[in-house]
Motif scaffolding. Structure first.
Motif, PDB file in Angstrom:
ATOM      1  N   ARG A   1      16.399  15.612 -46.110  1.00 55.11           N
ATOM      2  CA  ARG A   1      17.764  15.745 -45.592  1.00 55.11           C
ATOM      3  C   ARG A   1      18.572  14.472 -45.852  1.00 55.11           C
ATOM      4  O   ARG A   1      18.024  13.385 -46.013  1.00 55.11           O
ATOM      5  CB  ARG A   1      17.728  16.068 -44.105  1.00 55.11           C
ATOM      6  CG  ARG A   1      17.310  14.919 -43.229  1.00 55.11           C
ATOM      7  CD  ARG A   1      17.404  15.321 -41.764  1.00 55.11           C
ATOM      8  NE  ARG A   1      17.219  14.183 -40.915  1.00 55.11           N
ATOM      9  CZ  ARG A   1      16.058  13.796 -40.401  1.00 55.11           C
ATOM     10  NH1 ARG A   1      14.979  14.493 -40.670  1.00 55.11           N
ATOM     11  NH2 ARG A   1      15.966  12.733 -39.638  1.00 55.11           N
ATOM     12  N   ASP A   2      19.878  14.657 -45.884  1.00 51.74           N
ATOM     13  CA  ASP A   2      20.773  13.509 -46.098  1.00 51.74           C
ATOM     14  C   ASP A   2      20.836  12.690 -44.818  1.00 51.74           C
ATOM     15  O   ASP A   2      21.154  13.193 -43.752  1.00 51.74           O
ATOM     16  CB  ASP A   2      22.177  13.987 -46.466  1.00 51.74           C
ATOM     17  CG  ASP A   2      22.209  14.657 -47.818  1.00 51.74           C
ATOM     18  OD1 ASP A   2      21.356  14.306 -48.652  1.00 51.74           O
ATOM     19  OD2 ASP A   2      23.084  15.521 -48.030  1.00 51.74           O
ATOM     20  N   ARG A   3      20.563  11.423 -44.922  1.00 46.99           N
ATOM     21  CA  ARG A   3      20.614  10.521 -43.779  1.00 46.99           C
ATOM     22  C   ARG A   3      20.968   9.125 -44.284  1.00 46.99           C
ATOM     23  O   ARG A   3      20.797   8.823 -45.469  1.00 46.99           O
ATOM     24  CB  ARG A   3      19.298  10.518 -43.017  1.00 46.99           C
ATOM     25  CG  ARG A   3      18.123  10.048 -43.827  1.00 46.99           C
ATOM     26  CD  ARG A   3      16.853  10.101 -42.962  1.00 46.99           C
ATOM     27  NE  ARG A   3      15.720   9.654 -43.718  1.00 46.99           N
ATOM     28  CZ  ARG A   3      14.892  10.445 -44.373  1.00 46.99           C
ATOM     29  NH1 ARG A   3      15.087  11.743 -44.347  1.00 46.99           N
ATOM     30  NH2 ARG A   3      13.885   9.953 -45.053  1.00 46.99           N
ATOM     31  N   PRO A   4      21.456   8.284 -43.420  1.00 42.63           N
ATOM     32  CA  PRO A   4      21.814   6.934 -43.868  1.00 42.63           C
ATOM     33  C   PRO A   4      20.575   6.130 -44.253  1.00 42.63           C
ATOM     34  O   PRO A   4      19.494   6.313 -43.712  1.00 42.63           O
ATOM     35  CB  PRO A   4      22.510   6.318 -42.653  1.00 42.63           C
ATOM     36  CG  PRO A   4      22.134   7.163 -41.500  1.00 42.63           C
ATOM     37  CD  PRO A   4      21.770   8.505 -42.018  1.00 42.63           C
ATOM     38  N   ASP A   5      20.774   5.257 -45.222  1.00 40.31           N
ATOM     39  CA  ASP A   5      19.688   4.396 -45.680  1.00 40.31           C
ATOM     40  C   ASP A   5      19.673   3.141 -44.810  1.00 40.31           C
ATOM     41  O   ASP A   5      20.627   2.374 -44.769  1.00 40.31           O
ATOM     42  CB  ASP A   5      19.910   4.017 -47.146  1.00 40.31           C
ATOM     43  CG  ASP A   5      18.769   3.197 -47.706  1.00 40.31           C
ATOM     44  OD1 ASP A   5      17.720   3.081 -47.030  1.00 40.31           O
ATOM     45  OD2 ASP A   5      18.915   2.669 -48.820  1.00 40.31           O
ATOM     46  N   GLU A   6      18.585   2.939 -44.080  1.00 39.44           N
ATOM     47  CA  GLU A   6      18.518   1.806 -43.160  1.00 39.44           C
ATOM     48  C   GLU A   6      18.457   0.461 -43.875  1.00 39.44           C
ATOM     49  O   GLU A   6      18.728  -0.580 -43.291  1.00 39.44           O
ATOM     50  CB  GLU A   6      17.330   1.944 -42.200  1.00 39.44           C
ATOM     51  CG  GLU A   6      15.982   1.991 -42.855  1.00 39.44           C
ATOM     52  CD  GLU A   6      15.531   3.399 -43.215  1.00 39.44           C
ATOM     53  OE1 GLU A   6      14.359   3.539 -43.570  1.00 39.44           O
ATOM     54  OE2 GLU A   6      16.328   4.328 -43.165  1.00 39.44           O
TER      55      GLU A   6
END
Length: 137
Positions: A27-32
């Motif tokens: 899924r699309d999620r922010p890159d930490e």
């Protein structure tokens, strides 16, 4: 036959929900690791605090609510031409100009006239022939 057709349609509908996606891991999620740090705050070199001049009011003595009201409404409103004309015809051209600003003031003295005044105002119209007066004892 009808039962098999319904079962097949249900199976197709159930399996269609499984396709077309990358699953939970894709899924699309922010890159930490793409988060950047902001620069620390720095006081500008020309910033200098000066002590208050003698005789000036302290900042704590200014009433913030009064200052906010003044900033929002700007004090008493000027009368419109219609209002001035109405007051002149009523013989009250000398009425206080800022009365609307003072009406909501907590220091304005208000007298509660009670239920009698409310009953008089709510009384039905008539010529007064049936009016009666009673003196409370």
């Amino acid at each position: 036959m009808k039962r098999k057709l319904i079962l097949a349609a249900g199976l197709i509908a159930t399996l269609s929900a499984c396709g077309g996606g990358r699953g939970l891991m894709g899924r699309d999620r922010p890159d930490e690791f793409a988060v950047s740090r902001q620069a620390p705050l720095v006081v500008p070199p020309d910033f200098a605090l000066v002590p208050p001049a003698p005789g000036t009011p302290a900042a704590a003595s200014v009433d913030a609510s009064q200052e906010a009201m003044q900033a929002m409404f700007g004090g008493p409103a000027q009368r419109s031409a219609a209002e001035s004309g109405t007051l002149t015809q009523a013989g009250r051209a000398d009425a206080a100009a800022g009365i609307r600003s003072q009406a909501g003031d907590p220091d304005t003295q208000v007298v509660n006239k009670g239920n009698t005044t409310r009953d008089i105002i709510a009384a039905p119209e008539g010529d007064g022939q049936d009016a009666r007066a009673a003196v409370p004892q």
